[in-house]
Design a protein around this motif. Structure first.
Motif, short mmCIF file in Angstrom:
data_model
loop_
_atom_site.label_atom_id
_atom_site.label_comp_id
_atom_site.label_asym_id
_atom_site.label_seq_id
_atom_site.Cartn_x
_atom_site.Cartn_y
_atom_site.Cartn_z
N MET A 115 0.84 -1.20 0.00
CA MET A 115 0.00 0.00 0.00
C MET A 115 0.89 1.26 0.00
SD MET A 115 -3.46 0.76 1.47
CE MET A 115 -3.96 1.90 2.71
N VAL A 116 0.57 2.19 -0.85
CA VAL A 116 1.37 3.42 -0.94
C VAL A 116 1.10 4.27 0.29
CG1 VAL A 116 1.72 5.52 -2.28
CG2 VAL A 116 1.18 3.39 -3.45
N LYS A 117 2.15 4.84 0.84
CA LYS A 117 1.96 5.72 1.99
C LYS A 117 1.83 7.16 1.49
CE LYS A 117 4.03 7.32 6.27
NZ LYS A 117 3.87 8.71 5.84
N LEU A 118 0.67 7.75 1.70
CA LEU A 118 0.48 9.15 1.29
C LEU A 118 0.81 10.06 2.46
CD1 LEU A 118 -2.94 8.70 -0.56
CD2 LEU A 118 -0.67 8.84 -1.59
N SER A 119 1.02 11.32 2.16
CA SER A 119 1.36 12.26 3.24
C SER A 119 0.16 12.44 4.17
CB SER A 119 1.73 13.62 2.64
OG SER A 119 0.58 14.25 2.11
N SER A 120 0.42 12.73 5.43
CA SER A 120 -0.69 12.95 6.35
C SER A 120 -1.44 14.22 5.96
CB SER A 120 -0.20 13.03 7.79
OG SER A 120 0.87 13.94 7.87
N ARG A 121 -0.72 15.14 5.30
CA ARG A 121 -1.33 16.40 4.86
C ARG A 121 -2.54 16.14 3.95
NH1 ARG A 121 3.25 17.93 3.27
NH2 ARG A 121 2.87 17.57 1.07
N ILE A 122 -2.38 15.22 2.99
CA ILE A 122 -3.45 15.01 2.00
C ILE A 122 -4.67 14.37 2.67
CG2 ILE A 122 -2.63 12.76 1.09
CD1 ILE A 122 -4.16 15.64 -0.98
N SER A 123 -4.45 13.65 3.77
CA SER A 123 -5.59 13.00 4.42
C SER A 123 -6.44 14.00 5.20
CB SER A 123 -5.11 11.89 5.34
OG SER A 123 -4.42 12.48 6.42
N THR A 124 -5.98 15.24 5.33
CA THR A 124 -6.80 16.21 6.06
C THR A 124 -7.94 16.76 5.19
OG1 THR A 124 -5.39 18.07 5.41
CG2 THR A 124 -4.87 17.03 7.51
N ILE A 125 -7.87 16.51 3.88
CA ILE A 125 -8.92 17.08 3.01
C ILE A 125 -9.70 16.01 2.26
CG2 ILE A 125 -7.71 19.28 2.73
CD1 ILE A 125 -7.04 18.25 -0.20
N LYS A 126 -10.86 16.44 1.72
CA LYS A 126 -11.69 15.54 0.92
C LYS A 126 -11.75 16.08 -0.52
CE LYS A 126 -15.85 18.06 2.34
NZ LYS A 126 -15.07 19.25 2.68
N PRO A 127 -12.16 15.25 -1.48
CA PRO A 127 -12.29 15.79 -2.84
C PRO A 127 -13.38 16.85 -2.89
CG PRO A 127 -12.51 13.38 -2.81
CD PRO A 127 -12.52 13.83 -1.39
N SER A 128 -13.28 17.79 -3.82
CA SER A 128 -14.30 18.83 -3.96
C SER A 128 -15.66 18.17 -4.24
CB SER A 128 -13.93 19.77 -5.10
OG SER A 128 -15.08 20.50 -5.50
N PRO A 129 -16.64 18.34 -3.36
CA PRO A 129 -17.94 17.68 -3.58
C PRO A 129 -18.68 18.21 -4.80
CG PRO A 129 -17.93 18.90 -1.50
CD PRO A 129 -16.60 19.10 -2.11
N THR A 130 -18.51 19.49 -5.10
CA THR A 130 -19.21 20.06 -6.26
C THR A 130 -18.71 19.38 -7.54
OG1 THR A 130 -17.58 21.83 -6.13
CG2 THR A 130 -19.79 22.32 -5.34
N LEU A 131 -17.40 19.20 -7.60
CA LEU A 131 -16.83 18.57 -8.80
C LEU A 131 -17.10 17.07 -8.80
CD1 LEU A 131 -13.43 20.52 -9.10
CD2 LEU A 131 -15.58 20.95 -10.28
N ALA A 132 -17.09 16.45 -7.61
CA ALA A 132 -17.32 15.00 -7.53
C ALA A 132 -18.74 14.66 -7.97
CB ALA A 132 -17.07 14.50 -6.11
N ILE A 133 -19.73 15.44 -7.50
CA ILE A 133 -21.12 15.15 -7.85
C ILE A 133 -21.36 15.40 -9.34
CG2 ILE A 133 -23.53 15.90 -7.48
CD1 ILE A 133 -22.72 16.12 -4.47
#
Ligand code: PMP
Ligand code: GLU
Length: 398
Positions: free
Chosen positions: A1-19
């Motif tokens: 499993m790739v280890k991502l930075s803890s920084r990136i885990s603090t945010i979620k994808p943009s919901p407006t763009l995701a929907i």
């Protein structure tokens, strides 16, 4: 499993763009989805703006430009700020970025860090929260209520300020509520901020999309002292139907602009050369298309608000700016359908997508779980059909 930075885990994808991406994927599968998701004008970019880009290509403006943007565009931005906002800036106080989203991201990166607090009035545009979180700062959410027109009150602002407060992010006309602050209201907020080392980030992206004779003002225009600590953010995406061109800009204190330029020199370099020439034409060229688009948005707003208010259990305030409606759907919570009970805005949005083939954004993504957001930057035909579907889906709830 790739280890991502803890920084990136603090945010979620943009919901407006995701929907919106989800709605588009369903459309590609053959579902007849009506999208009220992302706030993106459905109009084409005006021809004279496109032609400026074609000319730029023909003239060979296809190379790197200065990191902070070509001087011609910076001068056009300075001209616009003087003409429309009566604010004077020097070239060293302006930076052009790859969309206002990039501008805001750069600002949060150069200004905030662990231990800082940033005040964000809610309902807020989805990305403010995650950008502030990514900077390490703590978002301090100031809840506004519909009875106050979704605007923060001076006492509320006063109560939220601490020794750690670094900034407040203002957005008028607001995404998602369409609320527009008056000069008097901004002056009252300016009085609270006066004498304090608190920055204002004024996101003016919906400046031109305003109705009912309301006049656009930003806080920099009402208080000279606050102006010195204000960074104005704006761009061409919404006003000129140029979302894909990715041009936004900031105007503010020289030190901040220099820091943004330094950051940009290490990530994107300049914004796209061709798009900069198109943005220059957008700002300096004929403005007739803006009026035409705003008149059409006004017609759509009136229709969508009327149709929403005709649905029992839905209550929609008349927004005075931007191209969103933010109806209260909380009276429907507790009602059920074959797939379960609707308990919150996410359940209701999921139900509308499943049962009505209509995409909306849950209010919870904007910090208010009693509402949903619909963008009316789509045709009247879609609005009429979409609202009929919503109405019928609501009637089917037991
Ligand atoms: N601010 C607000 C409030 C917005 O709704 C948007 C929409 N994308 C942006 C900034 C960013 O716009 P852009 O990056 O397309 O310039
Ligand atoms: N700003 C628009 C919206 O709120 C576009 C999508 C985005 O950048 O979030 O829907």
């Amino acid at each position: 499993m790739v280890k991502l930075s803890s920084r990136i885990s603090t945010i979620k994808p943009s919901p407006t763009l995701a929907i919106t991406a989800k709605a588009n994927a369903l459309k590609a599968e053959g579902r007849d989805i009506i999208g009220f998701g992302a706030g993106e004008p459905d109009f084409d970019t005006p021809d004279h703006i496109k032609m400026a880009a074609v000319r730029a290509i023909e003239k060979g403006f296809t190379k790197y430009t200065p990191v902070c943007g070509i001087v011609e565009l910076k001068d056009a931005i300075i001209g616009k700020l003087l003409r429309d906002n009566q604010l004077t800036y020097k070239r060293s106080e302006v930076v052009v970025s790859c969309g206002a989203k990039h501008t805001l991201y750069n600002l949060t990166q150069v200004l905030f860090e662990d231990g800082d607090e940033v005040i964000i009035p809610s309902p807020y545009w989805v990305s403010y929260l995650d950008m502030v979180l990514l900077s390490g700062a703590r978002p301090v959410i100031l809840k506004t209520v519909e009875a106050a027109g979704f605007k923060i009150l001076p006492e509320q602002l006063k109560g939220a300020i601490t020794a750690r407060t670094r900034a407040i992010i203002m957005n008028s006309p607001s995404n998602p509520t369409g609320a527009v602050y008056t000069a008097t209201e901004l002056a009252a907020l300016g009085e609270i901020l006066a004498g304090k080392e608190i920055l204002v980030i004024s996101d003016d992206i919906y400046e031109k999309i305003i109705y009912d004779g309301r006049k656009f003002t930003n806080i920099a225009g009402v208080d000279e002292e606050v102006r010195k600590r204000t960074v104005i953010v704006n761009g061409v995406s919404k006003t000129y139907a140029m979302t894909g061109w990715r041009i936004g800009y900031a105007a503010g204190p020289e030190e901040i602009i220099a820091a943004v330029t330094k950051l940009q020199s290490q990530n994107t370099s300049n914004p796209t050369s061709i798009a900069q020439w198109a943005a220059l034409e957008a700002l300096n060229g004929n403005q007739d298309s803006v009026e035409v688009m705003v008149a059409e948005f006004r017609r759509r707003r009136n229709t969508i608000v009327e149709m929403l208010n005709a649905i029992p259990g839905v209550a929609c305030m008349l927004p005075h700016g931007a191209f969103y409606v933010f109806p209260d759907v909380s009276s429907l919570f507790g009602r059920s359908h074959s797939g379960g009970i609707i308990s919150n805005s996410s359940d209701f949005a999921a139900y509308l997508l499943d049962a009505a083939d209509v995409a909306v954004i849950p209010g919870v993504d904007f910090g208010n779980d009693n509402h949903i957001r619909l963008s009316y930057a789509t045709s009247l035909k879609n609005i009429e059909e979409g609202l009929k579907r919503i109405s019928s889906a609501v009637k089917r709830l037991s």
